[in-house]
Design a protein around this motif. Structure first.
Motif, mmCIF file in Angstrom:
data_model
loop_
_atom_site.group_PDB
_atom_site.id
_atom_site.type_symbol
_atom_site.label_atom_id
_atom_site.label_comp_id
_atom_site.label_asym_id
_atom_site.label_seq_id
_atom_site.Cartn_x
_atom_site.Cartn_y
_atom_site.Cartn_z
ATOM 1 N N ASP A 170 0.825 -1.210 0.000
ATOM 2 C CA ASP A 170 0.000 0.000 0.000
ATOM 3 C C ASP A 170 0.859 1.261 0.000
ATOM 4 O O ASP A 170 0.400 2.346 0.347
ATOM 5 N N MET A 171 2.139 1.088 -0.387
ATOM 6 C CA MET A 171 3.087 2.185 -0.589
ATOM 7 C C MET A 171 3.399 2.959 0.686
ATOM 8 O O MET A 171 3.684 4.156 0.659
ATOM 9 N N GLN A 172 3.367 2.265 1.826
ATOM 10 C CA GLN A 172 3.752 2.871 3.091
ATOM 11 C C GLN A 172 5.163 2.416 3.452
ATOM 12 O O GLN A 172 5.553 1.280 3.174
ATOM 13 N N LEU A 173 5.932 3.317 4.069
ATOM 14 C CA LEU A 173 7.250 2.924 4.544
ATOM 15 C C LEU A 173 7.100 1.890 5.651
ATOM 16 O O LEU A 173 6.158 1.943 6.444
ATOM 17 N N TRP A 174 8.028 0.952 5.695
ATOM 18 C CA TRP A 174 7.971 -0.083 6.723
ATOM 19 C C TRP A 174 8.189 0.536 8.102
ATOM 20 O O TRP A 174 9.090 1.340 8.296
ATOM 21 N N GLN A 175 7.347 0.140 9.042
ATOM 22 C CA GLN A 175 7.438 0.662 10.404
ATOM 23 C C GLN A 175 8.246 -0.303 11.267
ATOM 24 O O GLN A 175 7.711 -1.164 11.954
ATOM 25 N N HIS A 176 9.558 -0.177 11.189
ATOM 26 C CA HIS A 176 10.411 -1.032 11.998
ATOM 27 C C HIS A 176 11.745 -0.340 12.238
ATOM 28 O O HIS A 176 12.128 0.574 11.512
ATOM 29 N N VAL A 177 12.416 -0.778 13.264
ATOM 30 C CA VAL A 177 13.727 -0.229 13.596
ATOM 31 C C VAL A 177 14.789 -1.054 12.880
ATOM 32 O O VAL A 177 14.808 -2.280 12.981
ATOM 33 N N VAL A 178 15.653 -0.380 12.153
ATOM 34 C CA VAL A 178 16.678 -1.065 11.378
ATOM 35 C C VAL A 178 18.035 -0.884 12.048
ATOM 36 O O VAL A 178 18.451 0.231 12.339
ATOM 37 N N ALA A 179 18.695 -1.986 12.317
ATOM 38 C CA ALA A 179 20.044 -1.943 12.864
ATOM 39 C C ALA A 179 20.859 -3.017 12.158
ATOM 40 O O ALA A 179 20.614 -4.206 12.341
ATOM 41 N N PHE A 180 21.783 -2.590 11.321
ATOM 42 C CA PHE A 180 22.595 -3.539 10.557
ATOM 43 C C PHE A 180 24.059 -3.163 10.663
ATOM 44 O O PHE A 180 24.437 -2.017 10.422
ATOM 45 N N SER A 181 24.866 -4.122 11.040
ATOM 46 C CA SER A 181 26.312 -3.944 11.088
ATOM 47 C C SER A 181 26.934 -5.034 10.231
ATOM 48 O O SER A 181 26.766 -6.225 10.519
ATOM 49 N N ALA A 182 27.629 -4.639 9.187
ATOM 50 C CA ALA A 182 28.241 -5.621 8.294
ATOM 51 C C ALA A 182 29.250 -6.488 9.036
ATOM 52 O O ALA A 182 29.341 -7.697 8.800
ATOM 53 N N THR A 183 29.995 -5.880 9.946
ATOM 54 C CA THR A 183 30.994 -6.638 10.703
ATOM 55 C C THR A 183 30.339 -7.707 11.563
ATOM 56 O O THR A 183 30.787 -8.863 11.599
ATOM 57 N N GLU A 184 29.260 -7.337 12.259
ATOM 58 C CA GLU A 184 28.564 -8.307 13.099
ATOM 59 C C GLU A 184 27.819 -9.339 12.250
ATOM 60 O O GLU A 184 27.776 -10.524 12.596
ATOM 61 N N PHE A 185 27.244 -8.887 11.144
ATOM 62 C CA PHE A 185 26.494 -9.820 10.301
ATOM 63 C C PHE A 185 27.425 -10.823 9.630
ATOM 64 O O PHE A 185 27.022 -11.943 9.326
ATOM 65 N N GLN A 186 28.664 -10.426 9.408
ATOM 66 C CA GLN A 186 29.629 -11.366 8.842
ATOM 67 C C GLN A 186 29.810 -12.567 9.769
ATOM 68 O O GLN A 186 29.961 -13.706 9.302
ATOM 69 N N ASN A 187 29.775 -12.323 11.080
ATOM 70 C CA ASN A 187 29.861 -13.429 12.035
ATOM 71 C C ASN A 187 28.654 -14.353 11.904
ATOM 72 O O ASN A 187 28.783 -15.580 11.994
ATOM 73 N N GLU A 188 27.471 -13.757 11.699
ATOM 74 C CA GLU A 188 26.262 -14.556 11.498
ATOM 75 C C GLU A 188 26.381 -15.409 10.233
ATOM 76 O O GLU A 188 25.988 -16.582 10.211
#
Length: 205
Positions: A170-188
């Protein structure tokens, strides 16, 4: 032909020549498409899903490494692209294992639903796994409350879509908190690769 009238013959000839020149390459292209064969086409269904799962995991690791090496590219959309590839890898791996078990797989994009089927099909310590992208509810007083909260969360935040598109249907921005760290995600991703290799050895060998 009178000088005051446009020359309509030359443009027509040019158009016909252009069509004729492009006809041969087009025919060759169509022939190539018709005779094309994926090298994995002869594999069984579980192996095909496994191959795609590993390919998307590789893509996620390449993007993640690039974001670490180039901090200026560490943006929301690039983080979503990295996570989406990883999430799709998990989804396809779960489907590969379910097809391998010959279970009556209920196909969907719901990681939690697929993982529930995985746990039912593969019982034992050898198959223990805590995959990323599953929804965890903290602080629920009962199982029914936990399920209700999870259902509400999934309705408001469609994970597979939020990582692909900047806005909802419905063309609304997603209502969520975004936290992304490439360094930490690399461990995942490293842990995911290790788990996939271990489970592949148990299930597909």
């Amino acid at each position: 032909q009178p000088a005051d009238q446009p020359d309509i013959t030359r443009p027509k000839l040019r158009f016909v020549r252009a069509c004729r020149l492009s006809a041969a390459p087009l025919a060759e292209k169509e022939k190539a498409v018709q005779t094309y064969s994926w090298e994995g086409a002869d594999r069984d269904t579980p192996e095909q899903f496994l191959a795609f799962s590993k390919a998307y995991l590789r893509a996620a690791r390449v993007i993640c490494r690039d974001l670490i090496e180039n901090p200026d590219e560490h943006t929301y959309e690039n983080g979503c692209a990295c996570m989406f590839n990883a999430r799709l890898s998990v989804e396809l791996f779960l489907k590969a294992t379910l097809f391998k078990a010959n279970s009556s797989t209920q196909l969907s994009h719901d990681i939690d639903a697929l993982f529930a089927q995985f746990k039912a099909a593969y019982v034992g310590d050898a198959y223990a796994w805590h995959p990323p992208f599953i929804v965890e509810v903290l602080g629920a007083s009962s199982e029914s409350e936990q399920l209700d909260r999870m259902k509400t969360h999934k309705k408001e935040y469609k994970q597979d879509q939020a990582l692909r598109y900047p806005r909802s249907r419905d063309m609304q921005l997603w209502q969520h908190v975004v936290a992304f760290s490439a360094t930490e995600f690399q461990n995942e991703l490293n842990q995911l690769a290790s788990d996939v290799a271990r489970l592949e050895s148990e299930i597909f060998s």
